[in-house]
Design a protein around this motif. Structure first.
Motif, PDB file in Angstrom:
ATOM      1  N   PHE A   1      10.823  -5.419   0.077  1.00  0.00           N
ATOM      2  CA  PHE A   1       9.332  -5.228  -0.198  1.00  0.00           C
ATOM      3  C   PHE A   1       8.824  -6.796  -0.295  1.00  0.00           C
ATOM      4  O   PHE A   1       7.642  -6.882   0.176  1.00  0.00           O
ATOM      5  N   GLU A   2       9.476  -7.641  -0.888  1.00  0.00           N
ATOM      6  CA  GLU A   2       8.610  -9.052  -1.009  1.00  0.00           C
ATOM      7  C   GLU A   2       8.721  -9.649   0.485  1.00  0.00           C
ATOM      8  O   GLU A   2       7.644 -10.141   0.581  1.00  0.00           O
ATOM      9  N   GLU A   3       9.744  -9.424   1.226  1.00  0.00           N
ATOM     10  CA  GLU A   3       9.527 -10.092   2.542  1.00  0.00           C
ATOM     11  C   GLU A   3       8.480  -9.443   3.530  1.00  0.00           C
ATOM     12  O   GLU A   3       7.959  -9.991   4.277  1.00  0.00           O
ATOM     13  N   ASP A   4       8.311  -8.038   3.152  1.00  0.00           N
ATOM     14  CA  ASP A   4       7.249  -7.154   3.946  1.00  0.00           C
ATOM     15  C   ASP A   4       5.969  -7.168   3.428  1.00  0.00           C
ATOM     16  O   ASP A   4       5.143  -6.773   3.755  1.00  0.00           O
ATOM     17  N   ARG A   5       5.792  -7.916   2.264  1.00  0.00           N
ATOM     18  CA  ARG A   5       4.560  -7.785   1.386  1.00  0.00           C
ATOM     19  C   ARG A   5       3.305  -8.097   2.337  1.00  0.00           C
ATOM     20  O   ARG A   5       2.215  -7.647   2.123  1.00  0.00           O
ATOM     21  N   SER A   6       3.319  -8.996   3.120  1.00  0.00           N
ATOM     22  CA  SER A   6       2.250  -9.634   3.879  1.00  0.00           C
ATOM     23  C   SER A   6       1.959  -8.461   4.838  1.00  0.00           C
ATOM     24  O   SER A   6       0.940  -8.051   5.092  1.00  0.00           O
ATOM     25  N   HIS A   7       2.886  -7.842   5.463  1.00  0.00           N
ATOM     26  CA  HIS A   7       2.749  -6.869   6.545  1.00  0.00           C
ATOM     27  C   HIS A   7       2.320  -5.532   5.840  1.00  0.00           C
ATOM     28  O   HIS A   7       1.114  -5.184   6.384  1.00  0.00           O
ATOM     29  N   LEU A   8       2.709  -5.341   4.785  1.00  0.00           N
ATOM     30  CA  LEU A   8       2.250  -4.185   3.802  1.00  0.00           C
ATOM     31  C   LEU A   8       0.677  -4.022   3.467  1.00  0.00           C
ATOM     32  O   LEU A   8      -0.206  -3.216   3.581  1.00  0.00           O
ATOM     33  N   THR A   9       0.549  -5.321   3.161  1.00  0.00           N
ATOM     34  CA  THR A   9      -1.235  -5.833   2.645  1.00  0.00           C
ATOM     35  C   THR A   9      -1.879  -5.607   3.810  1.00  0.00           C
ATOM     36  O   THR A   9      -2.973  -5.105   4.002  1.00  0.00           O
ATOM     37  N   ALA A  10      -1.456  -5.855   5.032  1.00  0.00           N
ATOM     38  CA  ALA A  10      -2.236  -5.909   6.368  1.00  0.00           C
ATOM     39  C   ALA A  10      -2.421  -4.483   6.819  1.00  0.00           C
ATOM     40  O   ALA A  10      -3.717  -4.283   7.300  1.00  0.00           O
ATOM     41  N   VAL A  11      -1.299  -3.596   6.542  1.00  0.00           N
ATOM     42  CA  VAL A  11      -1.406  -2.157   6.853  1.00  0.00           C
ATOM     43  C   VAL A  11      -2.571  -1.679   5.828  1.00  0.00           C
ATOM     44  O   VAL A  11      -3.655  -0.846   6.301  1.00  0.00           O
ATOM     45  N   ALA A  12      -2.463  -1.716   4.503  1.00  0.00           N
ATOM     46  CA  ALA A  12      -3.439  -1.340   3.582  1.00  0.00           C
ATOM     47  C   ALA A  12      -4.963  -1.785   3.800  1.00  0.00           C
ATOM     48  O   ALA A  12      -5.810  -1.066   3.548  1.00  0.00           O
ATOM     49  N   TYR A  13      -4.978  -3.292   4.090  1.00  0.00           N
ATOM     50  CA  TYR A  13      -6.399  -3.301   4.349  1.00  0.00           C
ATOM     51  C   TYR A  13      -6.996  -2.849   5.569  1.00  0.00           C
ATOM     52  O   TYR A  13      -8.213  -2.327   5.326  1.00  0.00           O
ATOM     53  N   ARG A  14      -6.441  -2.782   6.507  1.00  0.00           N
ATOM     54  CA  ARG A  14      -6.771  -2.082   7.785  1.00  0.00           C
ATOM     55  C   ARG A  14      -7.227  -0.372   7.466  1.00  0.00           C
ATOM     56  O   ARG A  14      -8.190   0.173   7.996  1.00  0.00           O
ATOM     57  N   MET A  15      -6.330  -0.024   6.506  1.00  0.00           N
ATOM     58  CA  MET A  15      -6.634   1.372   6.113  1.00  0.00           C
ATOM     59  C   MET A  15      -7.758   1.486   5.106  1.00  0.00           C
ATOM     60  O   MET A  15      -8.442   2.711   5.331  1.00  0.00           O
ATOM     61  N   LEU A  16      -8.052   0.516   4.336  1.00  0.00           N
ATOM     62  CA  LEU A  16      -8.984   0.576   3.358  1.00  0.00           C
ATOM     63  C   LEU A  16     -10.354  -0.209   3.278  1.00  0.00           C
ATOM     64  O   LEU A  16     -11.338  -0.223   2.793  1.00  0.00           O
ATOM     65  N   GLY A  17     -10.191  -1.485   4.141  1.00  0.00           N
ATOM     66  CA  GLY A  17     -11.294  -2.199   4.265  1.00  0.00           C
ATOM     67  C   GLY A  17     -11.543  -3.208   3.173  1.00  0.00           C
ATOM     68  O   GLY A  17     -12.573  -3.789   3.358  1.00  0.00           O
ATOM     69  N   SER A  18     -10.920  -3.194   2.060  1.00  0.00           N
ATOM     70  CA  SER A  18     -11.179  -3.981   1.052  1.00  0.00           C
ATOM     71  C   SER A  18      -9.955  -4.533   0.604  1.00  0.00           C
ATOM     72  O   SER A  18      -8.688  -3.950   0.348  1.00  0.00           O
ATOM     73  N   ALA A  19      -9.818  -5.979   0.400  1.00  0.00           N
ATOM     74  CA  ALA A  19      -8.432  -6.660  -0.190  1.00  0.00           C
ATOM     75  C   ALA A  19      -8.281  -6.347  -1.653  1.00  0.00           C
ATOM     76  O   ALA A  19      -6.951  -6.087  -1.750  1.00  0.00           O
ATOM     77  N   SER A  20      -9.076  -6.010  -2.264  1.00  0.00           N
ATOM     78  CA  SER A  20      -8.870  -5.551  -3.604  1.00  0.00           C
ATOM     79  C   SER A  20      -8.104  -4.401  -3.763  1.00  0.00           C
ATOM     80  O   SER A  20      -7.141  -3.880  -4.245  1.00  0.00           O
ATOM     81  N   GLU A  21      -8.780  -3.310  -3.016  1.00  0.00           N
ATOM     82  CA  GLU A  21      -8.142  -2.030  -2.856  1.00  0.00           C
ATOM     83  C   GLU A  21      -6.753  -1.960  -2.143  1.00  0.00           C
ATOM     84  O   GLU A  21      -5.739  -1.307  -2.583  1.00  0.00           O
ATOM     85  N   ALA A  22      -6.594  -2.868  -1.235  1.00  0.00           N
ATOM     86  CA  ALA A  22      -5.448  -3.046  -0.447  1.00  0.00           C
ATOM     87  C   ALA A  22      -4.360  -3.667  -1.394  1.00  0.00           C
ATOM     88  O   ALA A  22      -3.063  -2.994  -1.324  1.00  0.00           O
TER      89      ALA A  22
END
Length: 292
Positions: free
Chosen positions: A11-32
């Motif tokens: 999870f820690e290794e993939d955190r930046s990737h997972l955050t990128a997925v969430a940001y594109r899904m939600l459009g908000s860094a805080s929500e991501a």
């Protein structure tokens, strides 16, 4: 190494990737960030003994969390624009400029178009087209078949492209003017703004932009430029988009479209600006991305 330790490390290794997925899904860094944290809480309670591809599985967990957030999101488009001006710096202490830079790196126009998609379309498009997740894995997230997930992504793809830009030979030059207007607005460069405006430029703004009994009309290059200087904060969350087939500016804090500036350009100078914030008018505009 036990499954729980392996999961935490992955999870820690993939955190930046997972955050990128969430940001594109939600459009908000805080929500991501919230989505990634919720995904960890869910993943940490799951039995992963039979999971062979932890990275892929974690991506689907984030996708499901974001899908639920999109479905429950209540976008209050009737709120006045100053509400979003005040909110820009209030999301968990985030720097508005950093948030704006993140939006630029992804493409603000793309975030705007994604925000207009149905949650299922957005999930299918983001996971498949941006992160190469197979439709065989996307389908179950949506309780749909892989073929249906493929159709959702295809539909989203067409909407992302938007209305085909006109074949006007001056299209690229018009975009350069719009780009320059945005750059000068963000940089607070008054002289550069005036240089882009025709001396007799006219700006029309509907009543949702400024709460007045009647729509606002502003005339003259210096007066219009002074108004743009006063909106420098909003310009941080503004990007160039294809609006009804023409280059325009879209203001979208947290990836949600609030305001559009349309331009009439003659001989390289802006002669008219139409500022639209009324939700009914904004909602029928065709928004797409411009090819770089």
């Amino acid at each position: 190494m036990d499954d729980r330790t392996a999961l935490a490390e992955r999870f820690e290794e993939d955190r930046s990737h997972l955050t990128a997925v969430a940001y594109r899904m939600l459009g908000s860094a805080s929500e991501a960030d919230d989505a990634v944290q919720e995904s960890w809480l869910r993943a940490s309670r799951a039995d992963v003994s039979d999971v062979r591809n932890l990275s892929g599985w974690l991506t689907t967990v984030v996708g499901r969390v974001c899908l639920n957030m999109l479905r429950s999101r209540r976008t209050r488009r009737e709120e006045p624009l100053d509400t979003y001006d005040r909110a820009q710096g209030s999301a968990e202490g985030r720097d508005p400029e950093q948030e704006a830079l993140l939006a630029d790196s992804v493409g603000l126009a793309l975030l705007v178009v994604l925000d207009r998609l149905a949650p299922a379309e957005r999930l299918a498009f983001v996971l498949h087209d941006m992160f190469a997740v197979p439709f065989a894995e996307i389908g179950p997230l949506l309780d749909r078949s892989p073929d249906t997930a493929r159709q959702l992504a295809s539909r989203a793809r067409r909407r992302v492209k938007g209305r085909t830009a006109s074949a006007d030979a001056d299209l690229s030059r018009r975009r350069l003017v719009v780009d320059a207007f945005l750059s000068a607005s963000r940089g607070g460069d008054f002289d550069a703004l005036v240089a882009l405006l025709h001396p007799d430029v006219v700006l029309h703004a509907d009543r949702s932009v400024i709460p007045t009994p009647e729509p606002v009309v502003v005339r003259g290059a210096h007066t219009v430029a002074e108004g743009a200087m006063a909106a420098t904060g909003r310009a941080l969350f503004t990007g160039v988009a294809l609006v009804d087939g023409k280059p325009a500016l879209a203001m979208a804090p947290m990836g949600r479209l609030r305001l559009v500036l349309g331009f009439t350009i003659v001989d390289g100078l802006i002669t008219e600006i139409d500022v639209v914030a009324d939700p009914d008018r904004v909602g029928v505009l065709d928004i797409g991305i411009l090819d770089d």
